[in-house]
Design a protein around this motif. Structure first.
Motif, PDB file in Angstrom:
ATOM      1  N   TRP A   1       0.839  -1.196   0.000  1.00 12.01           N
ATOM      2  CA  TRP A   1       0.000   0.000   0.000  1.00 12.01           C
ATOM      3  C   TRP A   1       0.877   1.250   0.000  1.00 12.01           C
ATOM      4  CZ3 TRP A   1      -4.084   2.277  -1.427  1.00 12.01           C
ATOM      5  CH2 TRP A   1      -4.496   3.481  -0.852  1.00 12.01           C
ATOM      6  N   GLN A   2       0.715   2.097  -1.018  1.00 11.41           N
ATOM      7  CA  GLN A   2       1.464   3.345  -1.192  1.00 11.41           C
ATOM      8  C   GLN A   2       2.978   3.109  -1.207  1.00 11.41           C
ATOM      9  OE1 GLN A   2      -0.191   5.963   1.853  1.00 11.41           O
ATOM     10  NE2 GLN A   2      -1.658   6.749   0.360  1.00 11.41           N
ATOM     11  N   ARG A   3       3.385   1.971  -1.711  1.00  9.05           N
ATOM     12  CA  ARG A   3       4.784   1.625  -1.854  1.00  9.05           C
ATOM     13  C   ARG A   3       4.891   0.593  -2.968  1.00  9.05           C
ATOM     14  NH1 ARG A   3       7.272  -0.257   2.994  1.00  9.05           N
ATOM     15  NH2 ARG A   3       7.786  -2.252   2.086  1.00  9.05           N
ATOM     16  N   THR A   4       6.066   0.412  -3.507  1.00 11.69           N
ATOM     17  CA  THR A   4       6.228  -0.465  -4.658  1.00 11.69           C
ATOM     18  C   THR A   4       6.777  -1.835  -4.299  1.00 11.69           C
ATOM     19  OG1 THR A   4       8.438   0.424  -5.087  1.00 11.69           O
ATOM     20  CG2 THR A   4       6.583   1.488  -6.215  1.00 11.69           C
ATOM     21  N   HIS A   5       7.096  -2.063  -3.040  1.00 14.19           N
ATOM     22  CA  HIS A   5       7.708  -3.329  -2.632  1.00 14.19           C
ATOM     23  C   HIS A   5       6.708  -4.118  -1.802  1.00 14.19           C
ATOM     24  CE1 HIS A   5      11.616  -5.553  -1.469  1.00 14.19           C
ATOM     25  NE2 HIS A   5      10.573  -6.306  -1.126  1.00 14.19           N
ATOM     26  N   GLY A   6       6.051  -5.092  -2.428  1.00 17.18           N
ATOM     27  CA  GLY A   6       5.095  -5.941  -1.736  1.00 17.18           C
ATOM     28  C   GLY A   6       5.701  -7.253  -1.283  1.00 17.18           C
ATOM     29  N   THR A   7       4.841  -8.250  -1.073  1.00 22.18           N
ATOM     30  CA  THR A   7       5.275  -9.494  -0.438  1.00 22.18           C
ATOM     31  C   THR A   7       5.632 -10.618  -1.409  1.00 22.18           C
ATOM     32  OG1 THR A   7       3.010 -10.359  -0.239  1.00 22.18           O
ATOM     33  CG2 THR A   7       3.858  -8.990   1.589  1.00 22.18           C
ATOM     34  N   ALA A   8       5.562 -10.376  -2.715  1.00 22.28           N
ATOM     35  CA  ALA A   8       5.950 -11.416  -3.673  1.00 22.28           C
ATOM     36  C   ALA A   8       7.467 -11.421  -3.821  1.00 22.28           C
ATOM     37  CB  ALA A   8       5.271 -11.179  -5.014  1.00 22.28           C
ATOM     38  N   ALA A   9       8.153 -11.629  -2.694  1.00 24.94           N
ATOM     39  CA  ALA A   9       9.609 -11.573  -2.637  1.00 24.94           C
ATOM     40  C   ALA A   9      10.079 -12.313  -1.398  1.00 24.94           C
ATOM     41  CB  ALA A   9      10.089 -10.120  -2.595  1.00 24.94           C
ATOM     42  N   GLN A  10      11.366 -12.613  -1.346  1.00 23.68           N
ATOM     43  CA  GLN A  10      11.886 -13.304  -0.172  1.00 23.68           C
ATOM     44  C   GLN A  10      11.997 -12.395   1.044  1.00 23.68           C
ATOM     45  OE1 GLN A  10      15.514 -14.943  -1.991  1.00 23.68           O
ATOM     46  NE2 GLN A  10      14.629 -16.993  -1.771  1.00 23.68           N
ATOM     47  N   TYR A  11      12.101 -11.085   0.817  1.00 19.55           N
ATOM     48  CA  TYR A  11      12.233 -10.147   1.935  1.00 19.55           C
ATOM     49  C   TYR A  11      11.357  -8.922   1.701  1.00 19.55           C
ATOM     50  CZ  TYR A  11      16.409 -12.751   3.370  1.00 19.55           C
ATOM     51  OH  TYR A  11      17.268 -13.735   3.779  1.00 19.55           O
ATOM     52  N   ILE A  12      10.890  -8.353   2.803  1.00 20.62           N
ATOM     53  CA  ILE A  12      10.196  -7.066   2.752  1.00 20.62           C
ATOM     54  C   ILE A  12      10.538  -6.292   4.021  1.00 20.62           C
ATOM     55  CG2 ILE A  12       8.074  -7.958   3.819  1.00 20.62           C
ATOM     56  CD1 ILE A  12       6.505  -5.967   2.066  1.00 20.62           C
ATOM     57  N   ALA A  13      10.790  -4.996   3.890  1.00 19.73           N
ATOM     58  CA  ALA A  13      10.959  -4.101   5.038  1.00 19.73           C
ATOM     59  C   ALA A  13       9.729  -3.210   5.096  1.00 19.73           C
ATOM     60  CB  ALA A  13      12.222  -3.270   4.887  1.00 19.73           C
ATOM     61  N   LEU A  14       9.112  -3.126   6.258  1.00 25.37           N
ATOM     62  CA  LEU A  14       7.869  -2.356   6.391  1.00 25.37           C
ATOM     63  C   LEU A  14       7.672  -1.943   7.840  1.00 25.37           C
ATOM     64  CD1 LEU A  14       4.849  -4.868   6.009  1.00 25.37           C
ATOM     65  CD2 LEU A  14       7.058  -5.412   7.007  1.00 25.37           C
ATOM     66  N   PRO A  15       6.767  -0.967   8.112  1.00 31.50           N
ATOM     67  CA  PRO A  15       6.559  -0.509   9.484  1.00 31.50           C
ATOM     68  C   PRO A  15       6.261  -1.669  10.433  1.00 31.50           C
ATOM     69  CG  PRO A  15       5.440   0.945   7.949  1.00 31.50           C
ATOM     70  CD  PRO A  15       5.936  -0.222   7.139  1.00 31.50           C
ATOM     71  N   ALA A  16       6.814  -1.588  11.637  1.00 35.13           N
ATOM     72  CA  ALA A  16       6.683  -2.678  12.606  1.00 35.13           C
ATOM     73  C   ALA A  16       5.229  -3.005  12.907  1.00 35.13           C
ATOM     74  CB  ALA A  16       7.425  -2.305  13.889  1.00 35.13           C
ATOM     75  N   LEU A  17       4.345  -1.994  12.858  1.00 34.81           N
ATOM     76  CA  LEU A  17       2.922  -2.220  13.109  1.00 34.81           C
ATOM     77  C   LEU A  17       2.341  -3.235  12.143  1.00 34.81           C
ATOM     78  CD1 LEU A  17       0.083  -1.506  14.281  1.00 34.81           C
ATOM     79  CD2 LEU A  17       0.055   0.459  12.721  1.00 34.81           C
ATOM     80  N   TYR A  18       2.895  -3.292  10.922  1.00 44.64           N
ATOM     81  CA  TYR A  18       2.331  -4.140   9.879  1.00 44.64           C
ATOM     82  C   TYR A  18       2.835  -5.578   9.931  1.00 44.64           C
ATOM     83  CZ  TYR A  18       0.942   0.332   7.761  1.00 44.64           C
ATOM     84  OH  TYR A  18       0.408   1.571   7.520  1.00 44.64           O
ATOM     85  N   ALA A  19       3.651  -5.907  10.926  1.00 49.20           N
ATOM     86  CA  ALA A  19       4.124  -7.276  11.143  1.00 49.20           C
ATOM     87  C   ALA A  19       3.579  -7.754  12.481  1.00 49.20           C
ATOM     88  CB  ALA A  19       5.654  -7.333  11.125  1.00 49.20           C
ATOM     89  N   VAL A  20       2.649  -8.689  12.430  1.00 52.38           N
ATOM     90  CA  VAL A  20       1.855  -9.096  13.596  1.00 52.38           C
ATOM     91  C   VAL A  20       2.272 -10.502  14.032  1.00 52.38           C
ATOM     92  CG1 VAL A  20      -0.496  -9.351  14.476  1.00 52.38           C
ATOM     93  CG2 VAL A  20      -0.039  -7.797  12.551  1.00 52.38           C
ATOM     94  N   PRO A  21       2.495 -10.719  15.329  1.00 48.62           N
ATOM     95  CA  PRO A  21       2.869 -12.070  15.770  1.00 48.62           C
ATOM     96  C   PRO A  21       1.903 -13.129  15.234  1.00 48.62           C
ATOM     97  CG  PRO A  21       3.086 -10.522  17.581  1.00 48.62           C
ATOM     98  CD  PRO A  21       2.443  -9.763  16.454  1.00 48.62           C
ATOM     99  N   LEU A  22       2.453 -14.185  14.691  1.00 46.23           N
ATOM    100  CA  LEU A  22       1.656 -15.272  14.131  1.00 46.23           C
ATOM    101  C   LEU A  22       1.431 -16.323  15.207  1.00 46.23           C
ATOM    102  CD1 LEU A  22       0.398 -16.451  11.496  1.00 46.23           C
ATOM    103  CD2 LEU A  22       2.599 -17.591  11.095  1.00 46.23           C
ATOM    104  N   PRO A  23       0.174 -16.576  15.573  1.00 44.78           N
ATOM    105  CA  PRO A  23      -0.094 -17.535  16.644  1.00 44.78           C
ATOM    106  C   PRO A  23       0.491 -18.915  16.371  1.00 44.78           C
ATOM    107  CG  PRO A  23      -2.066 -16.259  16.178  1.00 44.78           C
ATOM    108  CD  PRO A  23      -1.065 -15.926  15.103  1.00 44.78           C
ATOM    109  N   ALA A  24       0.871 -19.598  17.431  1.00 41.81           N
ATOM    110  CA  ALA A  24       1.412 -20.946  17.320  1.00 41.81           C
ATOM    111  C   ALA A  24       0.404 -21.853  16.627  1.00 41.81           C
ATOM    112  CB  ALA A  24       1.756 -21.489  18.707  1.00 41.81           C
ATOM    113  N   GLY A  25       0.904 -22.742  15.806  1.00 39.34           N
ATOM    114  CA  GLY A  25       0.042 -23.693  15.128  1.00 39.34           C
ATOM    115  C   GLY A  25      -0.511 -23.214  13.811  1.00 39.34           C
ATOM    116  N   VAL A  26      -0.282 -21.927  13.478  1.00 44.12           N
ATOM    117  CA  VAL A  26      -0.736 -21.378  12.197  1.00 44.12           C
ATOM    118  C   VAL A  26       0.446 -21.407  11.228  1.00 44.12           C
ATOM    119  CG1 VAL A  26      -1.733 -19.402  11.005  1.00 44.12           C
ATOM    120  CG2 VAL A  26      -2.404 -19.898  13.364  1.00 44.12           C
ATOM    121  N   SER A  27       0.269 -22.038  10.086  1.00 38.81           N
ATOM    122  CA  SER A  27       1.350 -22.135   9.113  1.00 38.81           C
ATOM    123  C   SER A  27       1.571 -20.793   8.430  1.00 38.81           C
ATOM    124  CB  SER A  27       1.029 -23.195   8.064  1.00 38.81           C
ATOM    125  OG  SER A  27      -0.031 -22.756   7.218  1.00 38.81           O
TER     126      SER A  27
END
Length: 327
Positions: free
Chosen positions: A93-119
């Motif tokens: 969103w409002q940037r040219t680097h999305g997630t179809a890549a091996q790496y992405i740098a983005l605001p910490a708010l946009y990276a949410v802990p993934l609950p255990a057991g969720v692939s």
């Protein structure tokens, strides 16, 4: 890093490339995520087809949603987040680097802990669909004890909306277009199913509610469904819609809504306030941890076959989420 991208708008197979690009670095307030899976949404393929207006970028790495592990943090972000499994949203969103890549740098708010057991594949389904569903359901007050109509209950947003509505204590009626999608909506927990192709939706919803109608609508196509919504929404109800593709400039039945005091809630997940984003992330994770949310990964594609993933999304024939395995 390996990535997929396009350098002009056009058909997926004609414009999408896959190859090596420079690995991004986490800046102030950012985290870098080593992605393992990337979610494909309708907005991603519409953007690639040219919905963003005139081309003005060097290239675009598509997709907003994904999941992986934080491997680097920028200034202002606790080092303890390194190694955290996360699901991410608003990647492109409002940037040219999305997630179809091996790496992405983005605001910490946009990276949410993934609950255990969720692939990672399941985590890549959450972003746009689950957060849109949350915004449509909970922004205007509690829904416990209310009746919610979810149109398109087997779609990516609808599937999460049915589950989150049940988690929030509501009775759920879902509309679908056929038996395969009816099974998916039932799997999500819909109390009642209405086939909009073979039934009169307004008549059926009124019958299911004893003639009272519903308190809340989560709508996949506002303009197309206005004649139904105006008939079935209760006084002081909410009509929340996240798209209006078939009728892009709908004519509002003003007096029908005014006399009922209906609140019309447009939902555009990318621009909701940060505090609403935080609330959505908390609630979605809590519902997952309580065992109330399941995920519908329908098709998986390797990054090398990114074009096929986009074509599958565009086909409209896939029931469930499409995920690209980044590796």
């Amino acid at each position: 890093m390996r990535a997929g991208w396009y350098e002009k708008y056009g058909p997926a197979r004609e414009v999408i490339q896959v190859g090596e690009l420079e690995t991004p670095q986490a800046g102030p307030g950012e985290v870098r995520v080593r992605l393992r899976a990337s979610g494909v949404n309708p907005s991603d393929v519409k953007s690639r087809a040219g919905s963003r207006g005139p081309w003005r970028w060097e290239r675009i790495i598509p997709h907003s949603d994904g999941a992986g592990e934080i491997d680097q943090v920028g200034p202002g972000v606790p080092a303890s987040r390194v190694g955290e499994r996360v699901w991410v949203f608003n990647g492109q969103w409002q940037r040219t680097h999305g997630t179809a890549a091996q790496y992405i740098a983005l605001p910490a708010l946009y990276a949410v802990p993934l609950p255990a057991g969720v692939s990672f594949e399941e985590g890549a389904c959450l972003g746009i669909p689950a957060m849109t569903a949350h915004r449509a359901l909970f922004t205007d007050g509690p829904i416990r004890g209310k009746t919610v109509l979810v149109t398109g209950g087997a779609g990516a947003v609808g599937f999460y909306a049915v589950q989150l509505a049940r988690w929030g204590g509501a009775r759920v009626i879902a509309t679908v277009s056929g038996e395969q999608k009816a099974a998916r909506a039932r799997e999500a927990g819909a109390d009642e199913i209405v086939n909009y192709r073979s039934e009169d939706v307004a008549q059926r919803v009124r019958a299911l509610t004893g003639g009272e109608g519903v308190d809340h609508v989560v709508d996949v196509d506002f303009g197309e469904n206005l004649p139904i919504t105006s008939q079935v929404v209760k006084e002081n109800g909410v009509a929340a819609a996240y798209a209006s593709m078939r009728v892009r400039e709908p004519v509002l039945p003003w007096y029908a809504f005014m006399q009922k005091g209906v609140l019309i809630r447009p939902v555009f997940v990318y621009t909701i306030p940060d505090e609403a984003k935080r609330a959505a992330c908390r609630d979605i994770n809590r519902a997952i941890e309580e065992g109330k949310i399941r995920h519908a990964v329908a098709q998986r594609y390797p990054l090398a076959d990114l074009a096929s993933a986009h074509e599958a999304q565009e086909s409209g024939e896939v029931v469930g989420n499409i995920v690209v395995e980044v590796g």
